[in-house]
Design an enzyme around this catalytic site. Structure first.
Site, PDB file in Angstrom:
ATOM      1  N   ARG A 101      16.713  -6.096  45.899  1.00 17.63           N
ATOM      2  CA  ARG A 101      16.205  -7.014  46.513  1.00 17.63           C
ATOM      3  C   ARG A 101      16.660  -8.359  46.426  1.00 17.63           C
ATOM      4  NH1 ARG A 101      14.505  -3.768  49.254  1.00 17.63           N
ATOM      5  NH2 ARG A 101      12.623  -3.119  49.751  1.00 17.63           N
ATOM      6  N   ASP A 147      23.357  -6.617  50.291  1.00 15.78           N
ATOM      7  CA  ASP A 147      22.771  -5.929  51.320  1.00 15.78           C
ATOM      8  C   ASP A 147      21.688  -6.752  51.433  1.00 15.78           C
ATOM      9  OD1 ASP A 147      22.295  -3.944  53.501  1.00 15.78           O
ATOM     10  OD2 ASP A 147      20.728  -3.039  52.211  1.00 15.78           O
ATOM     11  N   GLU A 151      15.828 -13.303  54.231  1.00 13.01           N
ATOM     12  CA  GLU A 151      16.293 -12.556  55.282  1.00 13.01           C
ATOM     13  C   GLU A 151      15.902 -12.677  56.869  1.00 13.01           C
ATOM     14  OE1 GLU A 151      16.118  -8.650  54.080  1.00 13.01           O
ATOM     15  OE2 GLU A 151      17.010  -8.985  52.234  1.00 13.01           O
ATOM     16  N   HIS A 190      20.517  -5.677  55.034  1.00 12.78           N
ATOM     17  CA  HIS A 190      19.477  -5.065  54.659  1.00 12.78           C
ATOM     18  C   HIS A 190      19.395  -3.574  55.323  1.00 12.78           C
ATOM     19  CE1 HIS A 190      15.396  -4.771  52.325  1.00 12.78           C
ATOM     20  NE2 HIS A 190      15.994  -3.782  52.484  1.00 12.78           N
TER      21      HIS A 190
HETATM   22  P1  NDP Z   1      12.642   4.010  41.464  1.00 13.76           P
HETATM   23  O1  NDP Z   1      11.288   3.690  41.146  1.00 13.76           O
HETATM   24  O2  NDP Z   1      13.052   5.598  41.711  1.00 13.76           O
HETATM   25  O3  NDP Z   1      13.650   3.544  40.543  1.00 13.76           O
HETATM   26  C1  NDP Z   1      13.610   2.246  39.842  1.00 13.76           C
HETATM   27  C2  NDP Z   1      14.083   2.235  38.710  1.00 13.76           C
HETATM   28  O4  NDP Z   1      14.324   0.920  38.291  1.00 13.76           O
HETATM   29  C3  NDP Z   1      13.557   2.931  37.629  1.00 13.76           C
HETATM   30  O5  NDP Z   1      14.533   4.012  37.023  1.00 13.76           O
HETATM   31  C4  NDP Z   1      13.138   1.896  36.411  1.00 13.76           C
HETATM   32  O6  NDP Z   1      13.462   2.675  35.301  1.00 13.76           O
HETATM   33  C5  NDP Z   1      14.114   0.802  36.841  1.00 13.76           C
HETATM   34  N1  NDP Z   1      13.606  -0.546  36.397  1.00 13.76           N
HETATM   35  C6  NDP Z   1      12.284  -0.987  36.699  1.00 13.76           C
HETATM   36  N2  NDP Z   1      12.093  -1.964  36.289  1.00 13.76           N
HETATM   37  C7  NDP Z   1      13.303  -2.432  35.405  1.00 13.76           C
HETATM   38  C8  NDP Z   1      13.710  -3.487  34.630  1.00 13.76           C
HETATM   39  N3  NDP Z   1      12.956  -4.503  34.367  1.00 13.76           N
HETATM   40  N4  NDP Z   1      15.012  -3.489  34.098  1.00 13.76           N
HETATM   41  C9  NDP Z   1      15.544  -2.403  34.231  1.00 13.76           C
HETATM   42  N5  NDP Z   1      15.463  -1.386  35.040  1.00 13.76           N
HETATM   43  C10 NDP Z   1      13.979  -1.312  35.297  1.00 13.76           C
HETATM   44  O7  NDP Z   1      13.200   3.054  42.935  1.00 13.76           O
HETATM   45  P2  NDP Z   1      14.118   3.422  43.892  1.00 13.76           P
HETATM   46  O8  NDP Z   1      15.436   3.765  43.135  1.00 13.76           O
HETATM   47  O9  NDP Z   1      13.879   4.400  44.972  1.00 13.76           O
HETATM   48  O10 NDP Z   1      14.419   1.982  44.625  1.00 13.76           O
HETATM   49  C11 NDP Z   1      14.539   0.835  43.766  1.00 13.76           C
HETATM   50  C12 NDP Z   1      14.540  -0.560  44.504  1.00 13.76           C
HETATM   51  O11 NDP Z   1      15.557  -0.474  45.221  1.00 13.76           O
HETATM   52  C13 NDP Z   1      13.391  -0.403  45.595  1.00 13.76           C
HETATM   53  O12 NDP Z   1      12.150  -1.047  44.905  1.00 13.76           O
HETATM   54  C14 NDP Z   1      13.870  -1.389  46.485  1.00 13.76           C
HETATM   55  O13 NDP Z   1      13.483  -2.819  46.124  1.00 13.76           O
HETATM   56  C15 NDP Z   1      15.264  -1.323  46.348  1.00 13.76           C
HETATM   57  N6  NDP Z   1      15.755  -0.323  47.876  1.00 13.76           N
HETATM   58  C16 NDP Z   1      16.601  -1.148  48.556  1.00 13.76           C
HETATM   59  C17 NDP Z   1      17.005  -0.422  49.742  1.00 13.76           C
HETATM   60  C18 NDP Z   1      18.000  -1.037  50.877  1.00 13.76           C
HETATM   61  O14 NDP Z   1      17.981  -0.688  51.699  1.00 13.76           O
HETATM   62  N7  NDP Z   1      18.672  -2.018  50.276  1.00 13.76           N
HETATM   63  C19 NDP Z   1      16.703   1.053  50.122  1.00 13.76           C
HETATM   64  C20 NDP Z   1      15.799   1.552  48.947  1.00 13.76           C
HETATM   65  C21 NDP Z   1      15.410   0.780  47.881  1.00 13.76           C
HETATM   66  P3  NDP Z   1      12.657   2.667  33.898  1.00 13.76           P
HETATM   67  O15 NDP Z   1      11.305   2.801  34.360  1.00 13.76           O
HETATM   68  O16 NDP Z   1      13.340   3.353  32.854  1.00 13.76           O
HETATM   69  O17 NDP Z   1      12.997   0.987  33.593  1.00 13.76           O
END
Ligand code: NDP
Length: 307
Positions: free
Chosen positions: A225, A249, A254, A273
């Site tokens: 994001r 992206d 946006e 995006h």
């Molecule tokens: P998930 O919930 O599968 O993964 C998020 C990961 O981020 C978790 O493994 C978590 O691990 C980690 N995380 C959370 N907070 C922190 C932090 N403070 N520091 C480091 N790691 C952290 O989500 P997705 O992978 O499906 O999606 C992630 C994000 O990507 C979405 O929220 C969205 O904003 C964005 N996205 C963008 C897209 C695009 O079109 N460009 C498409 C899809 C998603 P842990 O709990 O171990 O910290």
């Protein structure tokens, strides 16, 4: 609650035709229809891209995105509205997009496309192109996106390290760091790739200090994001040559405003995006919705429940 009518909100049109999803779900034992803002009132549940205040009178809202930072969690909770998201489906699409960015920089493909526009036959400098094996990518956020990126890049010979809050190991990552060691984790990487959700903790996680911690010849990739990044700090780092380039992206505003200096930078690649776009998107989302309609029927907990 008893689910009778599920709306597919017209805002999903930014990603796929709403009718495609409604058709895909016609075999469900409930009424499914495409709805505009006026139609929300008649629905118990809505599948949507954007937030609408009228959702607070529904029972269940499903976000077609994994990121749910645009929804007011507190208000959903106060009104007993369930919120589910679409995490779990973007591993391969985003993984391939990121692999594409890396190949583009390594093999100078973006230069060729730019030159072609000008009918210009111009080879890259002898030492500009490289290959990916032996390079290191640090992936910040090791969920669905991060793992998809790791798997795709691993297949190209890239050494992949990861950052997550706990630093617990994740398959596909050679080394893991906790978020409080972010600067150490990114200090040695050829590529830094951001795949974390936008939360209070990750807002401007990539600021001037983070860019200073990176190598001058490193590339920065953001498919998470926009607000995870302090965009003016990124622009400064790129303009001063403290970073080699970036593939972006997502942006703080946006569409990216026309006056943004990012548009004109040779080593910056911009996509609107759409890192997760695929012609199968409506099916992948539909399968999560279907699973949750089944679970509602059997009284099981929702899959991908956020609130
Ligand atoms: P998930 O919930 O599968 O993964 C998020 C990961 O981020 C978790 O493994 C978590 O691990 C980690 N995380 C959370 N907070 C922190 C932090 N403070 N520091 C480091 N790691 C952290 O989500 P997705 O992978 O499906 O999606 C992630 C994000 O990507 C979405 O929220 C969205 O904003 C964005 N996205 C963008 C897209 C695009 O079109 N460009 C498409 C899809 C998603 P842990 O709990 O171990 O910290």
């Amino acid at each position: 609650f008893e689910l009778e009518r599920l709306g597919v909100h017209e805002s999903v049109d930014a990603v796929f035709p709403p009718e495609a999803l409604a058709d895909y779900l016609t075999d469900l034992p409930i009424d499914v229809a495409v709805v505009d803002d006026e139609g929300i009132e008649a629905c118990d549940a809505v599948v949507t891209l954007e937030h609408r205040d009228a959702y607070l009178d529904c029972e269940w809202i499903h976000s077609i995105q994994a990121g749910v930072d645009r929804f007011p969690f507190d208000e959903f909770e106060a009104n007993d509205v369930v919120l589910t998201n679409s995490t779990g489906i973007h591993d391969r699409s985003v993984g391939e997009t990121v692999a594409g960015y890396l190949l583009l920089f390594a093999r100078r493909l973006h230069d060729h496309v730019a030159n072609q526009r000008e009918r210009r036959w111009e080879r890259p400098d002898w030492d500009a192109a490289f290959t990916l094996p032996g390079t290191t990518a640090c992936v910040v956020g090791t969920g669905t996106l991060g793992r998809g990126v790791a798997e795709t890049l691993g297949g190209l010979g890239v050494r992949v390290t990861g950052v997550r809050r706990s630093a617990d190991p994740v398959p596909g990552f050679e080394e893991m760091f906790p978020t409080d060691r972010l600067h150490e984790a990114i200090s040695d990487a050829d590529f830094v790739i951001v795949t974390v959700p936008l939360t209070d903790e990750t807002y401007h996680l990539f600021d001037a200090d983070a860019f200073d911690a990176m190598r001058d010849d490193a590339y920065f990739v953001n498919v998470a994001r926009g607000s995870v990044v302090d965009e003016p700090a990124l622009i400064d780092a790129l303009e001063d040559g403290r970073l080699e380039g970036a593939a972006l992206d997502v942006f703080e505003a946006e569409p990216l405003p026309e006056e943004s200096p990012l548009w004109d930078m040779d080593e910056v690649v911009i996509s609107p995006h759409c890192a997760a776009y695929t012609r199968d998107y409506f099916r992948d989302t539909g399968d999560i919705v279907r699973e949750n309609v089944d679970r509602l029927d059997t009284g099981e907990a929702f899959h991908n429940r956020v609130v």
